[in-house]
Design an enzyme around this catalytic site. Sequence first.
Site, PDB file in Angstrom:
ATOM      1  N   GLU A 119     -30.386   9.888   1.459  1.00  0.00           N
ATOM      2  CA  GLU A 119     -31.497   9.890   0.508  1.00  0.00           C
ATOM      3  C   GLU A 119     -31.834   8.476   0.022  1.00  0.00           C
ATOM      4  OE1 GLU A 119     -30.758  12.475  -2.815  1.00  0.00           O
ATOM      5  OE2 GLU A 119     -32.793  12.251  -3.623  1.00  0.00           O
TER       6      GLU A 119
ATOM      7  N   ASP B 112     -38.287  19.588  -3.916  1.00  0.00           N
ATOM      8  CA  ASP B 112     -37.061  19.242  -4.629  1.00  0.00           C
ATOM      9  C   ASP B 112     -37.187  19.830  -6.040  1.00  0.00           C
ATOM     10  OD1 ASP B 112     -34.516  18.196  -4.916  1.00  0.00           O
ATOM     11  OD2 ASP B 112     -35.060  16.212  -4.179  1.00  0.00           O
TER      12      ASP B 112
END
Length: 409
Positions: free
Chosen positions: A216, A314
Amino acid sequence: LKSYKIYRSDYALVCNDSFDIIKDACIVFDKNIIDIDTFENISKKYPNENIDYQGTNSVIMPGLINPHVHLEFSKNKTTLEYGNFISWLNSVIANREELIEGVDSKFLQIVLKKILKTGTTCIGAVSSYGFEFDACKKSPVKTVIFSEVIGSKAAMCDMLFDDFSQRVEQSIKLKDDKFIPAIAIHSPYSVHPILIKRALQKANDNDFVVSAHFMESSDEKEWLYKSSGNFKPFFENFLNQSNSLQTPEEFLNIFDNTKNCSFVHSVNASKEHLEKIKSKNHSIITCPVSNRVLTNSKLNIDNCDNINLAIATDGLSSNFSLSMFDELRSALMIHENKEPNDFAKELLKMATINGAKVLNLNNGSLETNKSADFLVCDFDSLLNENSIALMTILHTKYPKKVLIDGVEF
Ligand SMILES: [Zn+2]
């Protein structure tokens, strides 16, 4: 007594791999799609049926699929720090209690209602504690519930695995057509390889889909390869740990014999990592807004050819909205190098058929025998077929109708 219905619309976006568009379309459906074709063909095939026209400039398309969301952070608006992954992580830890306070079933039912209203018919919900189970069970939105395992200490593995297993068993007890158990591995930096292996064994035994955060931030990459950088003080202070548990390659290798795996973010994945993901038929889930605000990065989509690529919001811990149409609009702006009309078609596939592949569900495209999970959108005017995908993304806040298993909500 027949139980099916027929809707007619000016266009249908099939959202299959070739992004077919049917002009003057009819969809015949009950719980599933029985038939989809032109009005001309359907009216011949079903001569005495009532056909319900959805209006001028109406567009039928599959319900959107959001395969990666953390509902437990749905209270957050302005509490967390953005711009740097470690600062964000520290702000999550510092404000965790405050953030999850009041996130109960009643609150989450309202969140899920909004998700449904904005055209999302299906979510992949990552669950740390299991306290979204009840709300997801009660919502018509189809939920793949990813019980998450986390923990980097070898000595804690048994205890953590037992806790994780209990949450998984609880989700199995609640399982039905709209609530499907699954497993999430938090990340390569936060889960001990022993714990990953045991969790994946559980996934294999039960035929669960699996998801993991991967690459990420650049800090994660530096930590995994060199045990240095901004993650180091974090691990030393919070976990008394000074070395990375595994390299990204070692992490990916553990998933070799598991089907239906998706890796979330992957913005710092190398060409070799992407090759590996492709060779094992795994998927990638991209969360453009989250990547933009947390680490000012984006997935290089051009490097993901022939990888099943889905898109997700998300959690509200790193987004301002759980609407997939908002996410698609943002993705259009963030990936400014992509031709808008063509990219809009790709984005709609990412938000439908590709998401269905990630979650291993029988929906995501308007094809015979798939679940009748679809939207009716309407517009003031429509210029031509080439621009429908782009206009749909730009101008849909709330679809006119949202149907799941053929039932309008
Ligand atoms: Zn996430």
